[in-house]
Design an enzyme around this catalytic site. Structure first.
Site, PDB file in Angstrom:
ATOM      1  N   CYS A  87       0.839  -1.196   0.000  1.00 45.33           N
ATOM      2  CA  CYS A  87       0.000   0.000   0.000  1.00 45.33           C
ATOM      3  C   CYS A  87       0.875   1.247   0.000  1.00 45.33           C
ATOM      4  O   CYS A  87       2.101   1.164   0.047  1.00 45.33           O
ATOM      5  CB  CYS A  87      -0.947   0.015   1.198  1.00 45.33           C
ATOM      6  SG  CYS A  87      -0.105   0.282   2.762  1.00 45.33           S
ATOM      7  N   CYS A 144       3.560   1.801   2.708  1.00 49.36           N
ATOM      8  CA  CYS A 144       4.848   1.123   2.460  1.00 49.36           C
ATOM      9  C   CYS A 144       5.754   2.048   1.639  1.00 49.36           C
ATOM     10  O   CYS A 144       6.936   2.226   1.942  1.00 49.36           O
ATOM     11  CB  CYS A 144       4.646  -0.181   1.687  1.00 49.36           C
ATOM     12  SG  CYS A 144       3.484  -1.330   2.415  1.00 49.36           S
ATOM     13  N   CYS A 183      45.461 -16.728 -26.266  1.00 52.12           N
ATOM     14  CA  CYS A 183      45.685 -17.914 -25.441  1.00 52.12           C
ATOM     15  C   CYS A 183      44.751 -17.915 -24.232  1.00 52.12           C
ATOM     16  O   CYS A 183      44.016 -16.953 -24.000  1.00 52.12           O
ATOM     17  CB  CYS A 183      47.143 -17.990 -24.975  1.00 52.12           C
ATOM     18  SG  CYS A 183      47.584 -16.590 -23.918  1.00 52.12           S
ATOM     19  N   CYS A 192      44.764 -14.965 -21.780  1.00 53.84           N
ATOM     20  CA  CYS A 192      44.005 -13.773 -22.237  1.00 53.84           C
ATOM     21  C   CYS A 192      42.573 -13.853 -21.718  1.00 53.84           C
ATOM     22  O   CYS A 192      42.019 -12.881 -21.178  1.00 53.84           O
ATOM     23  CB  CYS A 192      43.966 -13.688 -23.765  1.00 53.84           C
ATOM     24  SG  CYS A 192      45.584 -13.586 -24.541  1.00 53.84           S
ATOM     25  N   ASP A 226       5.922  31.150 -30.322  1.00 53.26           N
ATOM     26  CA  ASP A 226       6.997  31.755 -31.109  1.00 53.26           C
ATOM     27  C   ASP A 226       6.535  31.684 -32.571  1.00 53.26           C
ATOM     28  O   ASP A 226       5.780  30.781 -32.939  1.00 53.26           O
ATOM     29  CB  ASP A 226       8.290  30.961 -30.911  1.00 53.26           C
ATOM     30  CG  ASP A 226       9.423  31.504 -31.748  1.00 53.26           C
ATOM     31  OD1 ASP A 226       9.632  32.723 -31.702  1.00 53.26           O
ATOM     32  OD2 ASP A 226      10.079  30.716 -32.449  1.00 53.26           O
ATOM     33  N   ASP A 234      10.620  26.356 -30.408  1.00 54.17           N
ATOM     34  CA  ASP A 234      11.361  25.254 -31.032  1.00 54.17           C
ATOM     35  C   ASP A 234      12.247  24.495 -30.058  1.00 54.17           C
ATOM     36  O   ASP A 234      12.860  23.500 -30.411  1.00 54.17           O
ATOM     37  CB  ASP A 234      12.175  25.762 -32.227  1.00 54.17           C
ATOM     38  CG  ASP A 234      13.211  26.805 -31.834  1.00 54.17           C
ATOM     39  OD1 ASP A 234      13.524  26.910 -30.631  1.00 54.17           O
ATOM     40  OD2 ASP A 234      13.697  27.521 -32.715  1.00 54.17           O
TER      41      ASP A 234
END
Length: 825
Positions: A15, A18, A85, A88, A511, A709
């Site tokens: 609820c 909480c 290898c 790595c 504008d 804009d």
């Protein structure tokens, strides 16, 4: 101050109380700037200083409040280059396992792939790739590994349904067993067997099916807070306890009622979970829109790759019917593109070379080659998803009042329940009189029962009738549906507060350039001289202007191209400074320009009346002459957007005043304002002066919305009560505004205000219902007139009705009235 935002999926909330407990705990953390826990979406939205607090600290704060974070585990497969290898592979693996947020990592040398499990809350795939590259190896590509199984939302629904069915499995026998007693007034087969049977059937409902509720209540009490589960737990426990007490004392057995309360409570939870799932579908739908793969050109050959592997600059091939994988620029081809997912506009747009294409929109006709310009989190779709999430994580101002009420709600109900129990012992006579009066129309009221039984009956009803959930869900569910509807219609709302403010707007300030007008010059008028046709005027003007780079000249050429007029190659092109241009077409000198150019050169007759009329309309008028004769006049201007007149007219009908702000001279401004029907003109305003004009207007009229804009108008958009950025394509400055309209049309302004009004109407309806329900129901329960089971049905129904009402918002048509007629056709 650098800040970071994160949203944490919360587990264990039942609820609004909480949510408030978690919110308080998060805000206590040093370095947390803001925290909002949304019960409807079950998420905590936190903004914090990463230098002072980490994700782990936030998770710990949630746990300290008695709840948990649903840590996700996503899988990722990365293709790695440069390994030679086994050492790595081990180096990369060790580096990954040390990285915060990586849960598991396995690097396979043979396949050259790393299989990684990670928590997306703590780390992103990009950061994982960086960790690998820091070890000296390259990440060649990546792909998400989709896990089989149901999603989190579906899992919650299945869990809620399972609990509901099990509860009813034990409760239906309880109800069936109660019927003989209710009809015949006699327990079958005997009082002792009946009482024991009620306790036995109620026990699994209480302590197995209802255990999550009891546990949540206990957790809340341990953390010195109270939530709705505390009310349910106390009501059912008191009812269940009467089952044992009836064996030793002369009181009614309500153990079966405890099972019934839980069954109805869990039924309400199941319906509420389904309704909340519908309310939160917006983001899920947006995520599903994205393309999964892309076809790119590698050494001239097509190669299909996962969308995650697309890089900036990749050339994508998009066939008819396919989605454009990511934002890009059309390099080759021409097609109609369905952008309805972005703009809400059903009509496809014609796109050609050089135009922008939005990722996830659908190519309808031609084959396109599109260069990727934005990928990953920078794409338009990702920004939309982020904005919708931010809106759903924000609060509407009216919600703060509901939150304050909710914070005191459960403790107040506990006090009211205690007083109810006491009052039945202090004023038994008066309360029984009410019961006697009600027996004629309420069959469950029995004033002949003992005072203790009646006190328990009324107290349990008070505990289970009270519903803080309805109050807590009233605003966020409507906001979730409203923001999702907005996204579907090309209206992106950043803050929930904008929804509340927008409905009260007194004046909308537009504008001019790029908002009311297209921001690009276009041919508006072609007036031929006697003996000539408009097509001939345009052909001659465009042929000369082919050599020009001036925007006005290009507008004339574009008009001719769109009308498919064949042009003549100009010879000896010359630009005459401040006057116009001239060139030879088929050996004849042709002029396009001002009076001075035409008069001084060949003394051609000047169409003075036509020129004057066009100039009064704020248009740039040019004479066209060839071989000593005036052919006609062609006018170019920044043309109005298709729906500017209708949209501004509809705003006026809605009772909203309009104004226009521009740097243009008053004559030009008045011409445009007159065309679109705007009464208030703010002309010759420099960019830095727009903020002062908005301030003045706010003092004069009150709430002001500014439409611009989003780039040049950023300060004015920020100053206005609501800033609305309007743009097209992917270059929308989302950060500058409260509301962003994806489509460049002003119809979006009308739709945004209609959406605001409709959403806030739903919020008010929900709050009125939630407050009204509690205010009316609790006194009735105190008088002992509500059966606890009916009280629980009413409580569950109140939450469900609030969420259902919010979902009804989807049926509201927010399209402008002038577009509804087109839809019906």
């Amino acid at each position: 101050m650098a800040s970071k935002k994160v949203d944490l999926p919360i587990k264990g909330m039942t609820c609004t109380s909480c949510a408030q407990s978690i919110e308080k705990n998060l805000k206590k953390k040093k370095g947390v700037h803001s925290a909002n826990v949304n019960f409807a979406s079950e998420k905590a939205y936190v903004e914090f200083d990463p230098k002072m607090v980490t994700n782990k600290d936030l998770i710990e704060a949630v746990r300290e409040a008695g709840y948990d974070v649903a840590l996700k585990s996503e899988k990722l497969s990365l293709k790695i280059g440069g390994m030679s290898c086994a050492s790595c592979a081990q180096t990369i693996e060790k580096a990954l396992k040390k990285t915060e947020g990586v849960q598991e990592a396995h690097v396979n040398l043979a396949t050259e792939k790393a299989a990684i499990s990670y928590d997306p809350i703590q780390i992103t795939p990009e950061k994982i790739a960086e960790a690998i590259e820091e070890t000296g190896y390259q990440v060649i590509g990546q792909e998400e590994v989709k896990e089989e199984g149901v999603g989190e939302e579906e899992r919650k629904m299945l869990e809620a349904r399972k609990r509901m069915f099990w509860a009813w499995g034990f409760t239906v026998p309880v109800i069936a067993w109660m019927i003989p007693e209710m009809i015949l007034g006699k327990a079958w087969p005997s009082r002792l067997v009946f009482d024991l049977g009620m306790v036995i059937l109620a026990t699994p409902v209480m302590f197995w099916i209802g255990w999550p509720t009891l546990r949540s209540a206990g957790r809340a009490i341990l953390h010195r807070s109270a939530n709705m589960d505390v009310l349910i737990a106390m009501g059912t426990t008191a009812s269940y306890a009467t089952g044992f007490a009836t064996l030793f004392f002369p009181i009614a057995n309500y153990a079966g009622v405890a099972a019934m309360i839980f069954a109805f409570h869990l039924t309400g939870r199941y319906i509420e979970t389904m309704a909340k799932g519908r309310a939160s579908q917006a983001i899920k739908k947006l995520l599903e829109l994205g393309a999964k793969t892309a076809r790119i050109l590698v050494d001239g050959k097509e190669k299909e790759i996962p969308i995650e592997e697309v890089k900036l600059g990749d050339m994508m091939v998009v066939r008819p019917g396919e989605k454009i994988p990511t934002d890009g620029e059309i390099i080759e081809g021409e097609s109609s593109i369905d952008e309805s997912m972005a703009t809400g506009e059903s009509m496809p747009l014609r796109k050609k070379k050089g135009d922008e294409a939005i990722g996830a929109t659908v190519n309808q006709q031609g084959l396109l080659k599109v260069k990727a310009t934005k990928v990953g989190k920078d794409t338009f779709l990702s920004q939309v998803i982020k904005m919708v999430e931010e809106c759903q994580g924000s609060k509407v101002p009216i919600q703060e009042f509901a939150d304050r009420v909710t914070s005191y709600f459960v403790p107040t109900i506990l006090i009211v329940a205690a007083l109810t129990f006491v009052f039945w012992f202090i004023f038994p006579g008066a309360l029984k009189v009410v019961g006697v009066w009600a027996t004629s129309f309420l069959p469950w009221v029995n004033p002949t029962l003992g005072i203790f039984t009646l006190a328990i009956f009324a107290t349990v009803a008070v505990l289970v009738i009270a519903c803080p959930c309805a109050l807590g869900l009233a605003t966020p569910t409507a906001l979730m549906v409203g923001s999702g509807m907005g996204a579907e219609n090309g209206i992106l709302i950043r803050e929930g507060a904008a929804i509340q403010t927008l409905k009260n707007v007194h004046t909308v300030v537009f504008d001019k350039t790029g908002t009311i007008t297209k921001g690009k010059p276009g041919v508006t008028d072609i007036i031929p001289a006697d003996g000539f046709k408009a097509e001939e005027v345009l052909r001659l003007a465009a042929s000369v202007e082919m050599g020009s780079e001036h925007p006005l000249g290009q507008a004339i050429v574009k008009e001719a191209e769109e009308k498919r007029i064949s042009l003549v190659e100009p010879k000896g092109f010359e630009a005459v400074a401040g006057k116009g241009v001239k060139a030879k077409l088929d050996g004849k000198e042709t002029l396009v320009g001002s009076r001075k150019l035409v008069v001084q050169t060949r003394g051609a007759a000047v169409m003075e009346a036509e020129l004057k009329q066009l100039e009064e309309e704020a248009k740039t008028a040019m004479l066209v002459a060839t071989d000593g004769r005036t052919v006609g006049v062609i006018a170019v201007a920044d043309t109005l957007k298709e729906d500017s007149v209708e949209a501004i007219g509809e705003l006026e009908k809605m009772g909203i005043e309009t104004a226009m702000i521009t740097g243009d001279n008053r004559r030009t401004a008045e011409a445009i304002a007159k065309k679109v029907g705007i009464p208030r003109i703010l002309a010759e305003v420099l960019p830095e002066g727009k903020v002062d004009e908005i301030k003045r207007l706010q003092v004069e009229v009150g709430t002001v919305a500014m439409v611009g804009d989003g780039i040049n108008d950023a300060p004015a958009l920020t100053q206005a009560n609501v800033g609305i950025a309007i743009g097209t394509g992917t270059d929308i400055a989302i950060e500058a505004s409260d509301v962003t309209l994806v489509s460049g049309n002003l119809s979006g302004v009308v739709s945004a205000i209609k959406l605001s009004r409709a959403t806030f109407r739903k919020i008010k309806q929900n709050l009125y219902w939630a407050f009204g329900y509690n205010i009316a129901a609790i006194p009735i329960a105190m008088l002992g007139l509500l059966h606890p089971v009916i009280a629980e049905i009413a409580m569950a129904s109140s939450s469900v009705s609030v969420v259902t009402n919010a979902n009804r918002l989807r049926k509201v048509n927010i399209r402008p009235d002038y577009l509804k007629g087109d839809e019906e056709k």
